[in-house]
Design an enzyme around this catalytic site. Structure first.
Site, mmCIF file in Angstrom:
data_model
loop_
_atom_site.group_PDB
_atom_site.id
_atom_site.type_symbol
_atom_site.label_atom_id
_atom_site.label_comp_id
_atom_site.label_asym_id
_atom_site.label_seq_id
_atom_site.Cartn_x
_atom_site.Cartn_y
_atom_site.Cartn_z
ATOM 1 C CD GLU A 135 64.767 44.437 67.864
ATOM 2 O OE1 GLU A 135 65.488 43.442 68.566
ATOM 3 O OE2 GLU A 135 65.013 45.473 67.970
ATOM 4 C CE LYS A 175 68.717 44.265 67.132
ATOM 5 N NZ LYS A 175 68.966 45.671 68.102
#
Length: 342
Positions: free
Chosen positions: A177, A222
C-alpha cells in the site's frame, strides 16, 4: 496441505467482493468512537467489530477478507469464539496490519517513512499461527511544492518490498500500500500532479519488489485513485478519475498481480463506489479491481450502532448496504439510484 500464496491472493479479490479494513489503531478507533460518544474500551472495540463480523449478509456475499489490528486478531467474541473464526466461518480471509506507523523522515519537514521491519519475521510467525493469511503495510506520500522527494519515494518502496518478502516467507500474502495522500497543499495538488506522483511511486515500487524477489502472483496492490487534492479547489468527473487511474495502473502494474484493492483515501462513501464501478464498467483489465475500504464501508454502520446492543441489527443492515454497493462496483454494475434503497 500447504496453502499457496497465489490461491490466497485470488480469494482476497474474489468476484464481486472486497476487503474490509477493520485495522484502525487504538488512536483512530477512539476518534471514530468519540464521534458517536462511545468510550474506546477493549470491550466496546470488541463488540463493534464482532457486530461487523457477524453481519452475515455483508460478510458472506461481499467481503473476501478482513484486515485486523493486532488486538482484534487475538480477541474472542462475547460467547468465547475467536473473532478470527467468525471471519473464517463467513468465508473471508483474516488479515493483519503489521506496520508500526509512519514516522518523520530525517531531513524533511513533512515527509514520512513507515517503520516496523525490526522483529517482523517473528511477529509474522505468531500472526500466521493465530490464523492471519495476509498482511498490510501502509506507506504515505505527501504532495506539496517541494515533495515528494526521491528519498521518500525510494525509502517507502524499499521498506514495502522488504516487508512483502518477509510476509511471503511466512506464508502470508502481502498487501502493498503506497498511498499518495489526498490532503496535499492547495493549488499544487491537482489531478495531473496526483497522476504523475502516483505513477512515479508505483514504478519505483515494482522495481523494488523485483529486487526483493517478491512473487507478484502472491500479493495484492492497494493504491490510491487518481483524484485532485482536497484543498486544490478542483473537481474531476467520475469518468476522468476512472480513466486516469486505469492509465496509471496499465503503465505500472504487471499483469501477473492478481488484484488491485483500492483504498478510499478520504473520498466520500459514494465517490469511492462510483469511481470503482466506472473503472470496471469502462475498461478491460488484466487484474481484478476491487475495494479495501475502512471508513467508506463502516461509517454508516458505526453511526447506526451508536454503542447500543439494540441497534446491532440496524447497523448490520447499514454495513450490508454499503458492502453490497461496493460489491456491485467491483462488477461495474453500480448505479447512483441504487443508493436510495438503503
Amino acid at each position: 496441505m500447504t496453502e499457496r500464496l497465489e490461491d490466497i491472493a485470488i480469494a482476497m479479490v474474489a468476484e464481486g467482493q472486497g476487503i474490509l479494513a477493520a485495522d484502525e489503531s487504538t488512536g483512530t478507533i477512539k476518534k471514530r468512537f468519540d464521534s458517536i460518544n462511545v468510550e474506546s474500551t477493549e470491550e466496546n472495540r470488541r463488540d463493534y467489530r464482532e457486530m461487523l463480523f457477524r453481519a452475515e449478509e455483508a460478510m458472506k456475499n461481499y467481503i473476501s477478507g478482513v484486515i485486523l489490528f493486532e488486538e482484534t486478531l487475538f480477541q474472542k467474541a462475547e460467547d468465547g469464539t475467536p473473532l478470527v473464526d467468525l471471519i473464517k466461518a463467513a468465508g473471508a480471509v483474516p488479515g493483519i496490519k503489521v506496520d508500526k506507523g509512519a514516522q518523520a523522515l530525517s531531513g524533511t519537514s513533512i515527509e514520512k517513512v513507515t517503520e516496523g521491519l525490526d522483529g517482523l519475521r517473528g511477529r509474522l510467525e505468531k500472526y500466521h499461527e493465530a490464523g492471519a493469511r495476509f498482511a498490510k503495510w501502509r506507506a504515505v506520500i505527501t504532495i506539496s511544492d517541494n515533495t515528494p522527494s526521491h528519498n521518500c519515494i525510494h525509502a517507502n518502496a524499499h521498506a514495502l518490498a522488504r516487508y512483502a518478502a518477509l510476509c511471503q516467507e511466512a506464508g502470508i500474502v502481502p498487501i502493498v500500500e503506497p498511498e499518495v495522500l489526498m490532503d496535499g497543499e492547495h493549488s499544487t495538488h491537482d489531478i495531473e500532479r496526483c497522476q504523475a506522483v502516483t505513477e512515479w511511486a508505483l514504478k519505483e515500487q515494482f522495481q523494488e519488489l523485483y529486487y526483493a524477489g517478491v512473487n507478484l502472483e502472491g500479493m495484492v496492490l492497494k493504491p490510491n485513485m487518481i483524484v485532485p487534492g482536497q484543498k486544490s479547489g478542483k473537481k474531476a468527473s467520475v469518468e476522468e478519475v476512472a480513466e486516469r487511474t486505469v492509465r496509471v495502473l496499465k503503465n505500472c502494474v504487471p499483469a501477473s498481480v492478481p488484484g488491485i484493492a483500492f483504498l478510499s483515501g478520504g473520498q466520500s462513501d459514494e465517490e469511492a463506489t462510483a469511481h470503482l464501478s466506472a473503472m470496471n464498467a469502462m475498461y478491460d483489465m488484466p487484474w481484478k479491481l476491487t475495494y479495501s475500504y475502512g471508513r467508506a464501508l463502516q461509517a454508516a454502520a458505526l453511526k447506526a450502532w451508536g454503542g447500543k446492543k439494540e441497534n446491532v441489527a440496524a447497523a448490520q443492515r447499514a454495513f450490508a448496504h454499503r458492502a453490497k454497493m461496493n460489491g456491485m462496483a467491483a462488477l461495474g454494475t453500480w448505479q447512483a439510484d441504487l443508493e436510495k434503497a438503503a
